[in-house]
Design a protein around this motif. Structure first.
Motif, PDB file in Angstrom:
ATOM      1  N   HIS A 139     -31.493  87.198  51.384  1.00 28.29           N
ATOM      2  CA  HIS A 139     -32.131  88.130  50.488  1.00 28.29           C
ATOM      3  C   HIS A 139     -31.535  88.372  49.180  1.00 28.29           C
ATOM      4  O   HIS A 139     -32.139  88.514  48.200  1.00 28.29           O
ATOM      5  N   MET A 140     -30.112  88.475  49.285  1.00 28.65           N
ATOM      6  CA  MET A 140     -29.366  88.567  47.925  1.00 28.65           C
ATOM      7  C   MET A 140     -29.606  87.456  47.258  1.00 28.65           C
ATOM      8  O   MET A 140     -29.839  87.628  45.850  1.00 28.65           O
ATOM      9  N   LYS A 141     -29.645  86.182  47.684  1.00 24.45           N
ATOM     10  CA  LYS A 141     -29.866  85.095  46.838  1.00 24.45           C
ATOM     11  C   LYS A 141     -31.298  84.961  46.142  1.00 24.45           C
ATOM     12  O   LYS A 141     -31.287  84.611  44.907  1.00 24.45           O
ATOM     13  N   ALA A 142     -32.129  85.512  46.856  1.00 23.03           N
ATOM     14  CA  ALA A 142     -33.627  85.448  46.183  1.00 23.03           C
ATOM     15  C   ALA A 142     -33.472  86.638  45.190  1.00 23.03           C
ATOM     16  O   ALA A 142     -34.269  86.191  43.979  1.00 23.03           O
ATOM     17  N   THR A 153     -27.667  95.141  43.231  1.00 22.41           N
ATOM     18  CA  THR A 153     -27.722  94.839  44.322  1.00 22.41           C
ATOM     19  C   THR A 153     -26.372  95.011  44.935  1.00 22.41           C
ATOM     20  O   THR A 153     -25.840  94.463  46.239  1.00 22.41           O
ATOM     21  N   VAL A 154     -25.445  95.758  44.280  1.00 23.15           N
ATOM     22  CA  VAL A 154     -24.044  95.849  44.731  1.00 23.15           C
ATOM     23  C   VAL A 154     -24.011  96.498  46.126  1.00 23.15           C
ATOM     24  O   VAL A 154     -22.994  96.253  46.843  1.00 23.15           O
ATOM     25  N   LEU A 156     -25.929  96.096  48.589  1.00 24.77           N
ATOM     26  CA  LEU A 156     -26.191  95.046  49.518  1.00 24.77           C
ATOM     27  C   LEU A 156     -24.808  94.173  49.724  1.00 24.77           C
ATOM     28  O   LEU A 156     -24.545  94.015  50.832  1.00 24.77           O
ATOM     29  N   ASP A 157     -24.067  93.870  48.530  1.00 22.49           N
ATOM     30  CA  ASP A 157     -22.865  93.073  48.830  1.00 22.49           C
ATOM     31  C   ASP A 157     -21.737  94.089  49.754  1.00 22.49           C
ATOM     32  O   ASP A 157     -21.001  93.408  50.356  1.00 22.49           O
ATOM     33  N   TYR A 158     -21.775  95.380  49.356  1.00 18.37           N
ATOM     34  CA  TYR A 158     -21.089  96.547  50.312  1.00 18.37           C
ATOM     35  C   TYR A 158     -21.391  96.184  51.585  1.00 18.37           C
ATOM     36  O   TYR A 158     -20.464  96.203  52.650  1.00 18.37           O
ATOM     37  N   GLU A 159     -22.482  96.323  52.119  1.00 22.58           N
ATOM     38  CA  GLU A 159     -23.158  95.994  53.374  1.00 22.58           C
ATOM     39  C   GLU A 159     -22.723  95.003  54.147  1.00 22.58           C
ATOM     40  O   GLU A 159     -22.126  94.906  55.077  1.00 22.58           O
ATOM     41  N   ARG A 160     -22.598  93.691  53.181  1.00 26.40           N
ATOM     42  CA  ARG A 160     -22.408  92.421  53.608  1.00 26.40           C
ATOM     43  C   ARG A 160     -20.910  92.528  53.812  1.00 26.40           C
ATOM     44  O   ARG A 160     -20.408  91.786  55.057  1.00 26.40           O
TER      45      ARG A 160
END
Length: 200
Positions: A139-142, A153-154, A156-160
Motif C-alpha cells: 500500500h505504501m509503495k502504491a 504517509t508518515v 503508515l511508516d510509524y505503524e510499520r
C-alpha cells in the motif's frame, strides 16, 4: 464495534489458577507486580470477581473474618473457568490488536498456558503480523508511486515500524521458549504469587 477484552477478569482467572485467594490478596498482587494494564482498582477488581462468580467461572469456597475487619471471601477457579482462561488468553496472544495494552496483558499472563500453547499462539500472531506488513508495504509503495508526498504517509511508516519491532520481539521470545531458556510449569509465576499472597 468489537467488544474490548476483560483484562481484569482475565487477570483474576490467571491468579486463581495458581491457588484460591480473596479479592484483597488479588489486589495486592496486581499492585505489587505492576500489572499496570489493570485500571480502575479496586472497584474494577471487585466488579470482575462478582461477574466471574455470576458466570460460575469462579466460586466462593470460604469466608473468614480477622478481628474487626470485614469478612473476606476466598474464591477458587472452576474447571469451566480454567477452560475460559485458556481460550481467552490464547485468543489475545494470537490476534494482533490496535490496543497494545491487550498484548501486554496477554504476555504478562501467558504462564497460565502450557508452553506449547503459548508458542503456537505466538507463531500465529507472528504470521498475522507478517501478512499485514506485506499488505502495508504494498500500500505504501502504491501511494509513493502515485506521487503522494511522504509527509502524508508518515503515520503508515510509524505503524510499520511498530509492527516490525513487535514481530522481532516475538521472534526472540519464541526462540527463548523453543530453546528452553524461558519456561514455566503451566501457571502464572507460582513462586512470586505465593510470596506476594503469603499463606493467608
Amino acid at each position: 464495534m468489537a467488544r474490548r477484552p476483560d483484562l481484569v477478569g482475565l487477570t483474576v482467572l490467571a491468579m486463581l489458577s495458581v491457588r484460591p485467594a480473596h479479592p484483597y490478596e488479588l489486589h495486592r498482587f496486581i499492585v505489587d507486580t505492576h500489572k499496570d494494564y489493570v485500571t480502575g482498582l479496586p472497584r474494577s477488581l471487585y466488579h470482575a470477581v462478582e461477574k466471574l462468580a455470576g458466570e460460575e467461572l469462579i466460586v466462593p469456597v470460604e469466608t473468614s473474618r480477622e478481628g474487626r475487619r470485614p469478612e473476606r471471601t476466598i474464591y477458587e477457579i472452576t474447571d469451566e473457568g480454567r477452560q475460559e482462561l485458556a481460550t481467552r488468553l490464547r485468543r489475545l496472544l494470537e490476534t494482533p490488536d490496535a490496543e497494545r495494552r491487550t498484548f501486554t496483558a496477554a504476555v504478562s499472563l501467558m504462564g497460565a498456558l502450557p508452553v506449547s500453547d503459548a508458542l503456537q499462539a505466538l507463531r500465529t500472531r507472528a504470521a498475522s503480523i507478517e501478512g499485514a506488513l506485506v499488505g502495508l508495504n504494498a500500500h505504501m509503495k502504491a501511494l509513493q508511486d502515485s506521487g503522494l508526498p511522504d509527509v502524508l504517509t508518515v503515520e503508515l511508516d510509524y505503524e510499520r515500524t511498530l509492527s516490525e519491532a513487535e514481530l522481532a520481539w516475538i521472534g526472540r521470545l519464541v526462540a527463548r521458549l523453543e530453546s528452553g531458556e524461558l519456561t514455566w510449569s503451566g501457571t502464572v509465576n507460582e513462586g512470586l504469587l505465593a510470596q506476594v499472597l503469603g499463606t493467608s
